[in-house]
Design a protein around this motif. Sequence first.
Motif, PDB file in Angstrom:
ATOM      1  N   GLU A 138       0.523  -5.562  -6.442  1.00 20.21           N
ATOM      2  CA  GLU A 138       0.011  -6.519  -5.454  1.00 20.21           C
ATOM      3  C   GLU A 138       1.162  -7.391  -4.963  1.00 20.21           C
ATOM      4  OE1 GLU A 138      -3.001  -8.431  -3.129  1.00 20.21           O
ATOM      5  OE2 GLU A 138      -2.925  -6.559  -4.232  1.00 20.21           O
ATOM      6  N   PRO A 139       1.785  -7.054  -3.828  1.00 25.39           N
ATOM      7  CA  PRO A 139       2.919  -7.834  -3.353  1.00 25.39           C
ATOM      8  C   PRO A 139       2.505  -9.246  -2.977  1.00 25.39           C
ATOM      9  CG  PRO A 139       2.182  -6.301  -1.660  1.00 25.39           C
ATOM     10  CD  PRO A 139       1.414  -5.972  -2.909  1.00 25.39           C
ATOM     11  N   ALA A 140       3.462 -10.158  -3.065  1.00 26.31           N
ATOM     12  CA  ALA A 140       3.180 -11.544  -2.708  1.00 26.31           C
ATOM     13  C   ALA A 140       3.115 -11.728  -1.203  1.00 26.31           C
ATOM     14  CB  ALA A 140       4.261 -12.448  -3.292  1.00 26.31           C
ATOM     15  N   ALA A 141       3.586 -10.749  -0.452  1.00 33.63           N
ATOM     16  CA  ALA A 141       3.574 -10.834   1.003  1.00 33.63           C
ATOM     17  C   ALA A 141       3.552  -9.427   1.578  1.00 33.63           C
ATOM     18  CB  ALA A 141       4.817 -11.584   1.489  1.00 33.63           C
ATOM     19  N   PRO A 142       3.086  -9.253   2.811  1.00 33.15           N
ATOM     20  CA  PRO A 142       3.106  -7.926   3.430  1.00 33.15           C
ATOM     21  C   PRO A 142       4.523  -7.364   3.469  1.00 33.15           C
ATOM     22  CG  PRO A 142       1.773  -9.455   4.716  1.00 33.15           C
ATOM     23  CD  PRO A 142       2.481 -10.271   3.682  1.00 33.15           C
ATOM     24  N   ARG A 143       4.624  -6.049   3.420  1.00 38.10           N
ATOM     25  CA  ARG A 143       5.923  -5.375   3.432  1.00 38.10           C
ATOM     26  C   ARG A 143       6.359  -5.195   4.884  1.00 38.10           C
ATOM     27  NH1 ARG A 143       7.644   0.217   2.606  1.00 38.10           N
ATOM     28  NH2 ARG A 143       9.594   0.266   1.411  1.00 38.10           N
ATOM     29  N   THR A 144       7.162  -6.099   5.367  1.00 41.95           N
ATOM     30  CA  THR A 144       7.543  -6.120   6.783  1.00 41.95           C
ATOM     31  C   THR A 144       9.004  -5.713   6.919  1.00 41.95           C
ATOM     32  OG1 THR A 144       7.914  -8.495   6.517  1.00 41.95           O
ATOM     33  CG2 THR A 144       5.829  -7.825   7.495  1.00 41.95           C
ATOM     34  N   TYR A 203      -8.992   0.953   0.678  1.00 46.80           N
ATOM     35  CA  TYR A 203      -8.126   0.425   1.729  1.00 46.80           C
ATOM     36  C   TYR A 203      -6.863   1.265   1.763  1.00 46.80           C
ATOM     37  CZ  TYR A 203      -4.953  -2.011  -1.540  1.00 46.80           C
ATOM     38  OH  TYR A 203      -4.038  -2.311  -2.524  1.00 46.80           O
ATOM     39  N   VAL A 204      -6.119   1.160   2.871  1.00 50.53           N
ATOM     40  CA  VAL A 204      -4.946   1.989   3.096  1.00 50.53           C
ATOM     41  C   VAL A 204      -3.690   1.178   2.797  1.00 50.53           C
ATOM     42  CG1 VAL A 204      -3.796   3.547   4.719  1.00 50.53           C
ATOM     43  CG2 VAL A 204      -6.239   3.075   4.969  1.00 50.53           C
ATOM     44  N   ASN A 205      -2.832   1.719   1.923  1.00 49.11           N
ATOM     45  CA  ASN A 205      -1.570   1.043   1.647  1.00 49.11           C
ATOM     46  C   ASN A 205      -0.423   2.044   1.674  1.00 49.11           C
ATOM     47  OD1 ASN A 205      -1.545   2.402  -0.857  1.00 49.11           O
ATOM     48  ND2 ASN A 205      -2.508   0.677  -1.920  1.00 49.11           N
ATOM     49  N   ASP A 206       0.782   1.598   1.304  1.00 48.82           N
ATOM     50  CA  ASP A 206       1.971   2.449   1.392  1.00 48.82           C
ATOM     51  C   ASP A 206       1.896   3.660   0.483  1.00 48.82           C
ATOM     52  OD1 ASP A 206       3.322   1.042   3.347  1.00 48.82           O
ATOM     53  OD2 ASP A 206       4.267  -0.321   1.926  1.00 48.82           O
ATOM     54  N   THR A 220       0.275   7.696   6.953  1.00 48.25           N
ATOM     55  CA  THR A 220      -0.774   6.669   7.020  1.00 48.25           C
ATOM     56  C   THR A 220      -0.181   5.279   7.176  1.00 48.25           C
ATOM     57  OG1 THR A 220      -0.895   6.503   4.604  1.00 48.25           O
ATOM     58  CG2 THR A 220      -2.392   8.037   5.677  1.00 48.25           C
ATOM     59  N   ALA A 221       1.149   5.149   7.101  1.00 46.66           N
ATOM     60  CA  ALA A 221       1.793   3.867   7.389  1.00 46.66           C
ATOM     61  C   ALA A 221       1.700   3.525   8.876  1.00 46.66           C
ATOM     62  CB  ALA A 221       3.258   3.894   6.950  1.00 46.66           C
ATOM     63  N   GLU A 222       1.475   4.552   9.705  1.00 44.30           N
ATOM     64  CA  GLU A 222       1.321   4.303  11.145  1.00 44.30           C
ATOM     65  C   GLU A 222      -0.039   3.656  11.380  1.00 44.30           C
ATOM     66  OE1 GLU A 222      -0.052   4.460  14.798  1.00 44.30           O
ATOM     67  OE2 GLU A 222      -0.727   6.226  13.667  1.00 44.30           O
ATOM     68  N   PRO A 223      -0.112   2.550  12.134  1.00 43.93           N
ATOM     69  CA  PRO A 223      -1.357   1.775  12.237  1.00 43.93           C
ATOM     70  C   PRO A 223      -2.575   2.556  12.708  1.00 43.93           C
ATOM     71  CG  PRO A 223       0.473   0.448  12.997  1.00 43.93           C
ATOM     72  CD  PRO A 223       1.029   1.827  12.747  1.00 43.93           C
ATOM     73  N   MET A 224      -2.419   3.483  13.682  1.00 43.83           N
ATOM     74  CA  MET A 224      -3.597   4.216  14.152  1.00 43.83           C
ATOM     75  C   MET A 224      -4.128   5.134  13.075  1.00 43.83           C
ATOM     76  SD  MET A 224      -5.737   4.550  16.617  1.00 43.83           S
ATOM     77  CE  MET A 224      -7.156   5.149  15.704  1.00 43.83           C
ATOM     78  N   TYR A 225      -3.252   5.722  12.276  1.00 43.55           N
ATOM     79  CA  TYR A 225      -3.715   6.560  11.165  1.00 43.55           C
ATOM     80  C   TYR A 225      -4.490   5.696  10.169  1.00 43.55           C
ATOM     81  CZ  TYR A 225      -3.461  11.055   8.705  1.00 43.55           C
ATOM     82  OH  TYR A 225      -3.773  12.280   8.147  1.00 43.55           O
ATOM     83  N   ALA A 226      -3.963   4.515   9.874  1.00 46.20           N
ATOM     84  CA  ALA A 226      -4.669   3.609   8.956  1.00 46.20           C
ATOM     85  C   ALA A 226      -6.014   3.196   9.526  1.00 46.20           C
ATOM     86  CB  ALA A 226      -3.809   2.383   8.672  1.00 46.20           C
ATOM     87  N   PRO A 256      -6.199  -6.485   1.143  1.00 45.77           N
ATOM     88  CA  PRO A 256      -5.152  -6.912   0.207  1.00 45.77           C
ATOM     89  C   PRO A 256      -3.807  -7.041   0.913  1.00 45.77           C
ATOM     90  CG  PRO A 256      -6.516  -5.201  -0.764  1.00 45.77           C
ATOM     91  CD  PRO A 256      -6.905  -5.286   0.684  1.00 45.77           C
ATOM     92  N   LEU A 257      -2.888  -7.743   0.278  1.00 45.89           N
ATOM     93  CA  LEU A 257      -1.612  -8.035   0.919  1.00 45.89           C
ATOM     94  C   LEU A 257      -0.749  -6.802   1.147  1.00 45.89           C
ATOM     95  CD1 LEU A 257      -0.626 -11.375  -0.851  1.00 45.89           C
ATOM     96  CD2 LEU A 257      -1.463 -11.058   1.478  1.00 45.89           C
ATOM     97  N   ASP A 258      -0.990  -5.731   0.390  1.00 49.79           N
ATOM     98  CA  ASP A 258      -0.178  -4.529   0.582  1.00 49.79           C
ATOM     99  C   ASP A 258      -0.842  -3.513   1.504  1.00 49.79           C
ATOM    100  OD1 ASP A 258      -2.174  -3.906  -1.233  1.00 49.79           O
ATOM    101  OD2 ASP A 258      -0.946  -2.478  -2.342  1.00 49.79           O
ATOM    102  N   ALA A 259      -1.853  -3.945   2.239  1.00 48.62           N
ATOM    103  CA  ALA A 259      -2.539  -3.034   3.162  1.00 48.62           C
ATOM    104  C   ALA A 259      -1.646  -2.713   4.360  1.00 48.62           C
ATOM    105  CB  ALA A 259      -3.845  -3.656   3.641  1.00 48.62           C
ATOM    106  N   ILE A 260      -1.925  -1.585   4.997  1.00 58.23           N
ATOM    107  CA  ILE A 260      -1.238  -1.204   6.226  1.00 58.23           C
ATOM    108  C   ILE A 260      -1.795  -2.050   7.377  1.00 58.23           C
ATOM    109  CG2 ILE A 260      -0.792   0.675   7.846  1.00 58.23           C
ATOM    110  CD1 ILE A 260       0.609   0.955   5.141  1.00 58.23           C
ATOM    111  N   PRO A 261      -0.943  -2.532   8.265  1.00 55.39           N
ATOM    112  CA  PRO A 261      -1.427  -3.368   9.372  1.00 55.39           C
ATOM    113  C   PRO A 261      -2.314  -2.599  10.341  1.00 55.39           C
ATOM    114  CG  PRO A 261       0.892  -2.843   9.658  1.00 55.39           C
ATOM    115  CD  PRO A 261       0.524  -2.394   8.285  1.00 55.39           C
TER     116      PRO A 261
END
Length: 434
Positions: free
Chosen positions: A29-35, A197-200, A206-212, A401-406
């Motif tokens: 569970e990351p403390a922030a989104p992976r940007t 939910y979708v994460n990395d 699935t990291a691509e937003p439309m796929y998520a 969750p914070l590690d979800a795909i945008p």
Amino acid sequence: MTKNLLLLSLLGLSYLVPSYALAVESPAEPAAPRTIRLLELRKSEAKLQKAESSLNENSRAKNLQIATQLQMLGTDKSFVGNTEGAMQDFSRSDRIYYDDDAERSKKSGKADTSAQTDSVDEIIQNKIAPAIAEDALTAILREARGKQVVILNEAHHVPMHRAFAMLLARELRKIGFEYLACETFLGEDLSPLAKNYVNDRTGYYTAEPMYANFLRDAIKQNWKFISYEASLPLANQRESKQAKNLVDRIFKKNPKARVFIYVGYSHANEFPEAVSDNDESKMAAQLKRLTGIDPLTIDQTTLFQQYDTQRQFDLYQAALKKQPGNKAFVLMSGENTYLKLAIPEARVDMQVVHPVYRIDAKTGRPSWLSSMAGFTPYPIPKELLPEKGQRAIYAYHLKDPLDAIPADVIVVEAGKPVPKLMLPKGEFRFAVED
């Protein structure tokens, strides 16, 4: 520098409060989104520039390196919402590959196989001209009602294909399909999307937003998700291993299961027929060999807005004239006989023709995001716009969750027109990357 911003809203995108995460990121569970998408994009741009400036002028090795880096760059562009740039990079890469193949064939004295097919004028006059256009979803669903397995492919750099897959999945679920198997799921993950939910860790693409967004939509419809990718397959056995995984994970447990399989490119090909594990057949043919099930196979990777060869371009332009509009369609050349214009001819049952989706002047984004995906444009809050340089804007579902795909990612640049975020229904929080 990356900043995270939390959206606090009751009615939509209205109130932003900056929040700075101090905790150390953990794998669970990351403390922030992976940007880091803008960073990865810049790395790919640098690698392409290095390949292009190589001292090996006009060498085959240099050209192939450039083509490979173009594909990596195109993929990274698709991950930050630059779908037009992604298609342009892949089209340029394809031309390099095609030119290289043609040059090697010329030097080796091998015949050009494309010369053995009908000419473009003959195909247009004899096949396209008398064909009748029909809405793609309507036609596919009619054929799917009598099928146990439906296989649809995608080009991995074209998020538009995932929007069509999302629409098709909705309709297939209504007529009794229950298993959704995606090539991109990690093969060793026997319970993909178990956390809903979708994460990395869901899969590479699935990291691509439309796929998520496609998978989030499928979660709501209560699909049963199946991974089937081959883990470290032997040479020439990836296709058969994929098919065997589908058999082991679905059909041995439920022989009557109705399954929607979402693949890349030629994995949907039914021909040549499979006769052994290590022949030249593809996954769809291998699955048919192992189960005796005749799948409904659909190609959507050929007749869309791209440029591979002049032949592909000319046939696509001719096909578009059969149904002006903004919906995908198929061409029927007779009763329940579907025209296929792939180069070489498609080895599938049906072929989808996608219209040209221009950039919408009101949103600065491709029009399919609204007309097909059904997303709503939202202005990027002024607090998030960069004062200089480029900035990636990430929009996340508020309750994910914070590690979800945008749900969407877009790159904006100071002093240039600002595109809109294109989002499904819901409330969102944001992060930015400089």
